[in-house]
Design a protein around this motif. Structure first.
Motif, short mmCIF file in Angstrom:
data_model
loop_
_atom_site.label_atom_id
_atom_site.label_comp_id
_atom_site.label_asym_id
_atom_site.label_seq_id
_atom_site.Cartn_x
_atom_site.Cartn_y
_atom_site.Cartn_z
N THR A 1 -41.87 -6.43 -36.90
CA THR A 1 -42.63 -6.13 -38.12
C THR A 1 -43.33 -4.77 -38.10
O THR A 1 -43.83 -4.33 -39.13
CB THR A 1 -43.68 -7.22 -38.37
N GLY A 2 -43.40 -4.12 -36.94
CA GLY A 2 -44.04 -2.81 -36.88
C GLY A 2 -45.38 -2.80 -36.17
O GLY A 2 -46.19 -1.89 -36.39
N LYS A 3 -45.63 -3.78 -35.31
CA LYS A 3 -46.91 -3.85 -34.58
C LYS A 3 -47.13 -2.62 -33.71
O LYS A 3 -48.23 -2.06 -33.69
CB LYS A 3 -46.96 -5.10 -33.70
N SER A 4 -46.10 -2.20 -33.00
CA SER A 4 -46.24 -1.04 -32.12
C SER A 4 -46.55 0.22 -32.91
O SER A 4 -47.40 1.03 -32.52
CB SER A 4 -44.96 -0.83 -31.29
N ARG A 5 -45.87 0.37 -34.03
CA ARG A 5 -46.10 1.55 -34.87
C ARG A 5 -47.54 1.58 -35.37
O ARG A 5 -48.21 2.62 -35.30
CB ARG A 5 -45.13 1.56 -36.04
N LEU A 6 -48.02 0.45 -35.88
CA LEU A 6 -49.39 0.41 -36.38
C LEU A 6 -50.39 0.65 -35.26
O LEU A 6 -51.39 1.37 -35.46
CB LEU A 6 -49.67 -0.94 -37.04
N SER A 7 -50.15 0.09 -34.09
CA SER A 7 -51.11 0.24 -33.00
C SER A 7 -51.24 1.70 -32.58
O SER A 7 -52.34 2.17 -32.29
CB SER A 7 -50.70 -0.62 -31.80
N VAL A 8 -50.13 2.44 -32.56
CA VAL A 8 -50.19 3.86 -32.21
C VAL A 8 -50.88 4.64 -33.33
O VAL A 8 -51.69 5.55 -33.06
CB VAL A 8 -48.79 4.41 -31.93
N ASP A 9 -50.59 4.30 -34.58
CA ASP A 9 -51.31 4.92 -35.71
C ASP A 9 -52.82 4.78 -35.53
O ASP A 9 -53.58 5.75 -35.64
CB ASP A 9 -50.91 4.25 -37.02
N LEU A 10 -53.25 3.56 -35.27
CA LEU A 10 -54.69 3.28 -35.16
C LEU A 10 -55.29 3.89 -33.89
O LEU A 10 -56.42 4.39 -33.91
CB LEU A 10 -54.92 1.78 -35.18
N ALA A 11 -54.54 3.85 -32.81
CA ALA A 11 -55.07 4.37 -31.54
C ALA A 11 -55.32 5.87 -31.61
O ALA A 11 -56.28 6.38 -31.01
CB ALA A 11 -54.10 4.06 -30.40
N ASP B 1 -47.24 -8.34 -41.57
CA ASP B 1 -46.36 -9.39 -42.07
C ASP B 1 -45.21 -8.79 -42.87
O ASP B 1 -45.38 -7.77 -43.55
CB ASP B 1 -47.16 -10.36 -42.95
N VAL B 2 -44.04 -9.42 -42.76
CA VAL B 2 -42.86 -9.02 -43.53
C VAL B 2 -42.17 -10.30 -44.00
O VAL B 2 -42.01 -11.24 -43.22
CB VAL B 2 -41.89 -8.18 -42.67
N ALA B 3 -41.77 -10.34 -45.26
CA ALA B 3 -41.08 -11.52 -45.79
C ALA B 3 -39.85 -11.83 -44.94
O ALA B 3 -39.08 -10.92 -44.60
CB ALA B 3 -40.68 -11.27 -47.25
N MET B 4 -39.63 -13.10 -44.62
CA MET B 4 -38.60 -13.47 -43.66
C MET B 4 -37.19 -13.03 -44.06
O MET B 4 -36.44 -12.56 -43.20
CB MET B 4 -38.64 -14.98 -43.41
N PRO B 5 -36.76 -13.17 -45.31
CA PRO B 5 -35.40 -12.70 -45.64
C PRO B 5 -35.21 -11.21 -45.33
O PRO B 5 -34.16 -10.80 -44.86
CB PRO B 5 -35.28 -12.98 -47.14
N VAL B 6 -36.25 -10.42 -45.60
CA VAL B 6 -36.18 -8.98 -45.31
C VAL B 6 -36.20 -8.74 -43.81
O VAL B 6 -35.44 -7.92 -43.28
CB VAL B 6 -37.36 -8.25 -45.99
N LEU B 7 -37.03 -9.49 -43.11
CA LEU B 7 -37.13 -9.32 -41.66
C LEU B 7 -35.83 -9.77 -40.98
O LEU B 7 -35.40 -9.14 -40.00
CB LEU B 7 -38.31 -10.12 -41.11
N LEU C 1 -51.58 -7.52 -43.47
CA LEU C 1 -51.06 -6.26 -43.99
C LEU C 1 -49.58 -6.50 -44.31
O LEU C 1 -48.76 -6.69 -43.40
CB LEU C 1 -51.21 -5.14 -42.95
N ASP C 2 -49.22 -6.50 -45.57
CA ASP C 2 -47.86 -6.82 -46.00
C ASP C 2 -46.98 -5.57 -45.96
O ASP C 2 -47.13 -4.66 -46.77
CB ASP C 2 -47.89 -7.40 -47.41
N ALA C 3 -46.06 -5.54 -44.99
CA ALA C 3 -45.18 -4.38 -44.81
C ALA C 3 -43.81 -4.58 -45.44
O ALA C 3 -42.90 -3.76 -45.23
CB ALA C 3 -45.03 -4.09 -43.31
N THR C 4 -43.63 -5.64 -46.22
CA THR C 4 -42.31 -5.96 -46.77
C THR C 4 -41.70 -4.79 -47.54
O THR C 4 -40.52 -4.45 -47.34
CB THR C 4 -42.40 -7.19 -47.70
N TRP D 1 -45.54 2.94 -45.91
CA TRP D 1 -46.21 2.53 -44.66
C TRP D 1 -47.67 2.97 -44.68
O TRP D 1 -48.57 2.19 -44.35
CB TRP D 1 -45.49 3.12 -43.46
N GLU D 2 -47.92 4.20 -45.06
CA GLU D 2 -49.30 4.70 -45.10
C GLU D 2 -50.12 3.96 -46.15
O GLU D 2 -51.27 3.61 -45.91
CB GLU D 2 -49.30 6.20 -45.38
N LYS D 3 -49.53 3.70 -47.30
CA LYS D 3 -50.25 3.07 -48.40
C LYS D 3 -50.52 1.59 -48.14
O LYS D 3 -51.61 1.09 -48.45
CB LYS D 3 -49.45 3.23 -49.69
N LEU D 4 -49.55 0.89 -47.56
CA LEU D 4 -49.63 -0.56 -47.46
C LEU D 4 -50.07 -1.07 -46.10
O LEU D 4 -50.58 -2.20 -46.00
CB LEU D 4 -48.27 -1.19 -47.81
#
Length: 317
Positions: free
Chosen positions: A41-51, A152-158, A256-259, A273-276
């Motif tokens: 879902t992008g946890k690593s990406r968000l964590s680096v953004d925030l860090a 979070d990402v909607a399951m069909p998309v994920l 945080l809905d990343a769908t 990504w930046e907006k949502l």
């Protein structure tokens, strides 16, 4: 594979994470950010953004990524993708050993104390909610104040993304990586061999040298499809656990809905990504760290909310 990380390397600000005494409420607890979510879902990406915005160090809480080896199979974040952010408990455990939730709780607690001693923010990141739950449930909240973020990402998309990601992992050499690690009659209930992407290839490695090319290709395709199916099943289990933590245990988790990000490409995906995700996530963490509350630092009275705006201004994309 992981979503592409677009953060440029930069000089990370040295920040003091508020942890002292208030005028009205007694001792403040040290603060910890936890990033949760299903696989992919992008946890690593968000964590680096925030860090990079909040001068944090990341503690891995993925129960397979804690082991050394099989970097493609376990989808470890690369050195380049880390953007200079320190990562802990990542690829440090003997792959043949068992690393339990109790082991994680002990090592994560020691690591958090070390990070805080350097004036940095501890950020726990990973999809193994059992590890996070074991840590938080053991007198953790008496010492630490937690901010939980859920990507979070909607399951069909994920599901579609997971399928594509497995194909890319195969292109990067996943099959050869597992083949080098393969042992006949290995115990797939221990260590890193439990990772999705290892037991699925057992039958293929057993027969590949004895069958014709057509049969070999079919068995390999079946193994790859099993990896995709099991990864999607894991995502659903992880999602169910997050819902349980929210509804039954009452954890306050910021969703945080990343769908929409996964449904776009190129610059539009980056903007989404930046907006949502990244922007709202940073706003939540900023409020968590720098809420307006009178504090005393070394005998000097200040408001905890006064440094939040400059922090967000340090972001680079």
């Amino acid at each position: 594979m992981k979503m592409s990380l677009s953060i440029s390397k930069q000089i990370r600000p040295l920040l003091h994470i508020p942890s002292t005494t208030t005028l009205r409420h007694g001792p403040l607890k040290d603060k910890v950010v936890v990033v949760m979510g299903a696989t992919g879902t992008g946890k690593s990406r968000l964590s680096v953004d925030l860090a990079t915005r909040f001068s944090a160090e990341i503690i891995n809480s993925d129960k397979m990524q804690v082991y050394h080896g099989l970097d493609i199979v376990t989808n470890k974040i690369t050195d380049e993708e880390r953007s200079g952010v320190p990562h802990h408990l990542l690829g440090v455990v003997d792959p043949e050993s068992d690393f339990s939730a109790a082991n994680f709780r002990t090592m994560a607690s020691i690591t958090m104390k070390s990070i805080l001693s350097r004036g940095q923010l501890p950020m726990i990141v990973g999809g193994s909610n059992s590890f996070i739950e074991a840590l938080v449930d053991m007198n953790f909240r008496s010492k630490y104040e937690c901010c939980f973020l859920w990507v979070d990402v909607a399951m069909p998309v994920l599901d579609s993304f997971v399928s594509d990601r497995v194909d890319k992992m195969v292109e990067r050499g996943m099959v050869d990586e597992v083949r080098e690690f393969y042992k006949p009659n290995a115990d797939y209930s221990r260590g890193i061999r439990r990772a999705i992407g290892v037991p699925e290839f057992d039958n293929f490695f057993r027969v590949e040298s004895f069958c014709d090319e057509e049969t070999r290709a079919r068995i390999l395709t079946d193994a790859i499809e099993s990896v995709k199916m099991n990864t999607s099943m894991l995502a659903r289990i992880q999602l169910e656990k997050i819902h349980r933590l929210r509804k039954i245990k009452g954890w306050r988790v910021h969703r945080l809905d990343a769908t929409d990000v996964f449904m776009k490409r190129g610059g539009k995906a980056e903007a989404a990504w930046e907006k949502l995700v990244s922007g709202p996530g940073a706003a939540v963490v900023s409020r968590f760290l720098y809420d307006s509350e009178t504090v005393i630092r070394g005998g000097v009275t200040a408001m905890r909310g006064t440094v939040a705006p400059p922090l967000l201004a340090t972001a680079s994309h």
